[in-house]
Design an enzyme around this catalytic site. Structure first.
Site, PDB file in Angstrom:
ATOM      1  N   GLN A 125       0.856  -1.184   0.000  1.00 62.69           N
ATOM      2  CA  GLN A 125       0.000   0.000   0.000  1.00 62.69           C
ATOM      3  C   GLN A 125       0.893   1.235   0.000  1.00 62.69           C
ATOM      4  O   GLN A 125       1.971   1.240   0.580  1.00 62.69           O
ATOM      5  CB  GLN A 125      -0.971   0.008   1.169  1.00 62.69           C
ATOM      6  CG  GLN A 125      -0.364  -0.158   2.557  1.00 62.69           C
ATOM      7  CD  GLN A 125       0.180   1.122   3.143  1.00 62.69           C
ATOM      8  OE1 GLN A 125      -0.060   2.203   2.619  1.00 62.69           O
ATOM      9  NE2 GLN A 125       0.947   1.000   4.214  1.00 62.69           N
ATOM     10  N   SER A 128       0.482   6.764   2.870  1.00 64.62           N
ATOM     11  CA  SER A 128       1.060   7.874   3.617  1.00 64.62           C
ATOM     12  C   SER A 128       2.170   8.583   2.859  1.00 64.62           C
ATOM     13  O   SER A 128       2.850   7.988   2.017  1.00 64.62           O
ATOM     14  CB  SER A 128       1.640   7.356   4.938  1.00 64.62           C
ATOM     15  OG  SER A 128       0.615   6.877   5.766  1.00 64.62           O
ATOM     16  N   GLU A 244     -13.702  -2.960   5.882  1.00 61.59           N
ATOM     17  CA  GLU A 244     -12.434  -3.645   6.079  1.00 61.59           C
ATOM     18  C   GLU A 244     -11.940  -3.502   7.503  1.00 61.59           C
ATOM     19  O   GLU A 244     -11.553  -4.462   8.141  1.00 61.59           O
ATOM     20  CB  GLU A 244     -11.394  -3.104   5.099  1.00 61.59           C
ATOM     21  CG  GLU A 244     -11.735  -3.436   3.688  1.00 61.59           C
ATOM     22  CD  GLU A 244     -12.146  -4.897   3.540  1.00 61.59           C
ATOM     23  OE1 GLU A 244     -13.307  -5.146   3.189  1.00 61.59           O
ATOM     24  OE2 GLU A 244     -11.323  -5.763   3.817  1.00 61.59           O
TER      25      GLU A 244
END
Lengths: 381, 343
Positions: A125, A128, A244
């Protein structure tokens, strides 16, 4: 109201238990946060996938078994009870795949999901940025239109597994002139080995190197790797986080198995006179049961057609605090041996410390609970 | 698998809520604490009319039960509205008598259960596992005691022992009295009854905690300091968020216990609901500030109840022992099939 498993669910449990008993490696694999361990875990994903156990809740056409949320919970209980390896594909399976099911084209699903299910493509992922953590909407990495696609530039950080993964997903600013920070963002998938990508591993608190910064210098992404409409990235990214966080980010099976191991540890090495420690062991058992039943209640709502929204934040704060308390109790039971770095509990403890920080810090989760569930006024963060 | 209240169960809860909201329970609680049972008795009759006391009584003896899920719904409402009186104790007495009947000793059940079920009588009791005090013995029709393997109707109860919650009126049953049953069946039935008492207390504690949270949320929205509602301050919000988390994770344990009625599951629910309600009371007092530390604010009715409920019918330490004596996983998720006589 009932908690009775159906005949089919029991049969599914038996089948999963039997398969796991035969296939779970006798010795733990090396940590998936190392190069060697990453490869071993990728092979385990392929083994799971070969018998359709890697993504049981997905449709069969993508490599799953098409089972519902209750059977998924049953599978997870058996998976962790069997002591099976951690899932190196979890970023893709838990974070990207639900978004693809909701927002991707049929072509994208057919192209992306099967190699995710098999572990052939492992995803990181890329949310950030150095200046955008909890305030993710302030992100600055951009995607600029070019012929047939987009050019990504900027920097992502704290990217779990990016050091060894194949591809990544994240949101990028495509319209810097949009009136609000969460507008003008686009959800994109990109290749971590493309020209213009530089990965710098960051050692985590536990010394493992799989965390990374990603530097992007005009990295080309074709149009086919945009998920949903350009400019809708924020809405797309947020639309699946509730379910999720609330249902699948942390499986109750993991905590039930851990609480059981903790009780065994207490029975073999606990001091019966230490009632303070005994109380914490009991609390760990109760917490695992509470988390299991809370999840079953949410799954029942989900199966009945409800969306799990801000309620998911209750879940996130609970499991992350619980995980730390569970591991601290185990370390106290181990006494002087608790600090030995190779120990299962010591490793789990350091990992648990990240829980209240990632997936939205617990401070942000508590704000969400207070504002959206209790109706308290919005304040300065 | 459907771990949610059915529409009928949810509607039952809503109707009790509406009835109790309209009934001015704070006045009844204050009168009860002062020794005037008249408004409390009126409240009790309305609960009986809604069928609450039939839920723990098997159909054979004029009840509708045992229906632990519905009973939990009812006792949460009782806690939310701080209804005074031995509700939990009447439920536990019914379980005790039904438990005896289930083992072939049905004389006391035939004699006492129909009146308990209809609300025409109320009971209080002491059990070997539950401390020396019988709640509200002065207003109970039957005062039951189990000592060793003997179940008796106590002959009297002596003077009031004031509780930290004045609406909980405590008495010590006198020894002796009519022997209703004796032998191993009494010991077994007393064990069932203790579980039911702990279970109903857990539900009452959850309701108490929810009431404390609701009132505190309403208060911090309207109370201003530094020119803004205090509910906008992050320190306040986070404390209330933690209160909600505590209560919302007690709820599934309560209903999980309703479905299994195993001693370990009941203990887990009692422990968690009791601690969550007491934590809610601490937070409610802190966030109300000095006005919360007054008797005149109705909040005090719940504030004073939270700690006694945490410790009644199973202290946290006792509950933790019960949890550790039970299974960690593979507890039959919904295995209860009516140990007390249902199907």
């Amino acid at each position: 109201m009932d908690l009775l498993h159906t005949f089919e669910e029991d049969a599914f449990r038996d089948e999963a238990r039997a398969w796991l008993a035969e296939h779970v490696p006798a010795r733990p694999l090396p940590s998936l946060e190392t190069r060697e361990g990453f490869a071993a875990h990728r092979a385990w994903e392929a083994r799971l996938h070969a018998d359709r156990w890697s993504v049981v809740s997905w449709p069969r056409e993508y490599g799953g078994r098409g089972v519902d949320i209750f059977k998924w919970l049953v599978f997870e209980e058996e998976y962790f009870a069997a002591g099976a390896p951690g899932r190196v594909s979890q970023n893709g399976i838990n974070l990207l795949a639900p978004t693809l099911f909701d927002h991707a084209t049929a072509e994208q699903r057919a192209r992306v999901l099967p190699p995710m299910a098999s572990g052939e493509v492992i995803w990181a992922q890329a949310w950030s940025e150095p200046e955008s953590g909890s305030d993710l909407a302030s992100l600055r990495s951009r995607a600029v239109r070019t012929d047939g696609g987009w050019l990504l530039s900027g920097q992502k950080t704290w990217s779990s597994r990016a050091a060894f993964a194949d591809r990544a997903f994240g949101i990028f600013r495509t319209d810097p002139k949009a009136p609000k920070p969460h507008q003008g963002l686009t959800y994109l998938m990109f290749d971590l080995r493309a020209d213009g990508v530089t990965i710098r591993p960051i050692g985590r608190l536990d010394g493992k190197p799989a965390f990374a910064e990603i530097f992007l210098d005009e990295v080309f992404v074709p149009d086919e790797d945009v998920v949903g409409e350009p400019g809708q990235g924020w809405r797309i990214a947020m639309s699946t986080t509730g379910n999720e966080r609330g249902l699948t980010l942390r499986s109750p099976g993991r905590f039930l198995a851990a609480a059981q191991r903790l009780v065994q540890l207490w029975r073999t090495s606990g001091d019966p006179a230490d009632t303070a420690l005994r109380d914490r062991v009991a609390d760990a058992v109760v917490g695992a049961r509470a988390y299991q039943l809370f999840t079953y209640a949410n799954a029942s709502r989900f199966a009945a057609g409800s969306v799990i929204g801000a309620e998911a934040s209750l879940n996130k704060v609970f499991w992350s605090d619980y995980d730390i308390a569970l591991h601290e109790t185990a370390l106290d039971l181990l006494g002087a041996d608790g600090e030995l770095a190779q120990g299962e509990w010591a490793e789990g403890h350091v990992f648990s410390l990240a829980g209240p920080i990632y997936a939205g810090t617990n401070e942000i989760q508590r704000d969400i609970i207070a504002e959206r569930l209790l109706g308290l006024p919005k304040g300065r963060r | 698998m459907r771990f949610l209240l059915t529409e009928e169960q949810a509607a039952f809860g809503r109707s009790l809520e509406a009835m109790l909201t309209a009934a001015d329970t704070p006045s009844a609680v204050r009168a009860w604490a002062a020794g005037n049972a008249v408004p409390g008795n009126a409240l009790w009759e309305r609960l009986a009319g809604a069928g609450v006391f039939a839920l723990a009584v098997p159909e054979t003896y004029g009840g509708m039960g045992p229906l632990p899920v519905e009973l939990a719904v009812a006792c949460v409402a009782v806690g939310r509205h701080a209804v005074p009186g031995p509700v939990v104790e009447t439920v536990a007495a019914a379980a005790l008598l039904a438990g005896l009947a289930g083992q072939g000793e049905d004389g006391p059940a035939k004699r006492l259960l129909p009146a308990l079920s209809s609300g025409g009588a109320r009971a209080t009791l002491t059990l070997p596992d539950g401390g020396p005090y019988a709640l509200d013995a002065d207003t109970a029709t039957y005062l039951l005691t189990v000592r060793g393997d003997e179940l008796r109707l106590a002959p009297g109860y002596g003077a009031l022992h004031a509780s930290a919650d004045p609406a909980r009126r405590l008495y010590r049953p006198e020894a002796g009295g009519e022997l209703l049953a004796s032998g191993p069946a009494v010991v077994t039935a007393a064990g069932y009854a203790a579980d039911w008492a702990a279970f109903a207390t857990a539900a009452q504690a959850l309701g108490t905690g929810l009431a404390l949270l609701d009132r505190t949320v309403a208060y911090v929205k309207q109370r201003t300091q530094f020119g803004t509602a205090v509910g906008g301050f992050q320190a306040v919000k986070h404390r209330l968020a933690d209160t909600l988390i505590g209560l919302e994770f007690a709820r599934p344990l309560l209903f999980g216990a309703a479905l299994s009625m195993t001693t370990a599951d009941v203990a887990a629910a009692k422990l968690t609901a009791g601690e969550a309600a007491y934590a809610a009371a601490r937070t409610a007092l802190q966030l109300h500030g000095a006005v919360g530390y007054t008797e005149e604010l109705d909040l005090s009715l719940w504030l004073r109840k939270a700690r006694p409920l945490r410790d009644a019918w199973g202290t946290p330490s006792h509950c933790r022992s019960r949890v550790l004596a039970g299974p960690v996983r593979d507890a039959s998720p919904g295995g209860w099939r009516g140990a007390l006589g249902r199907g």
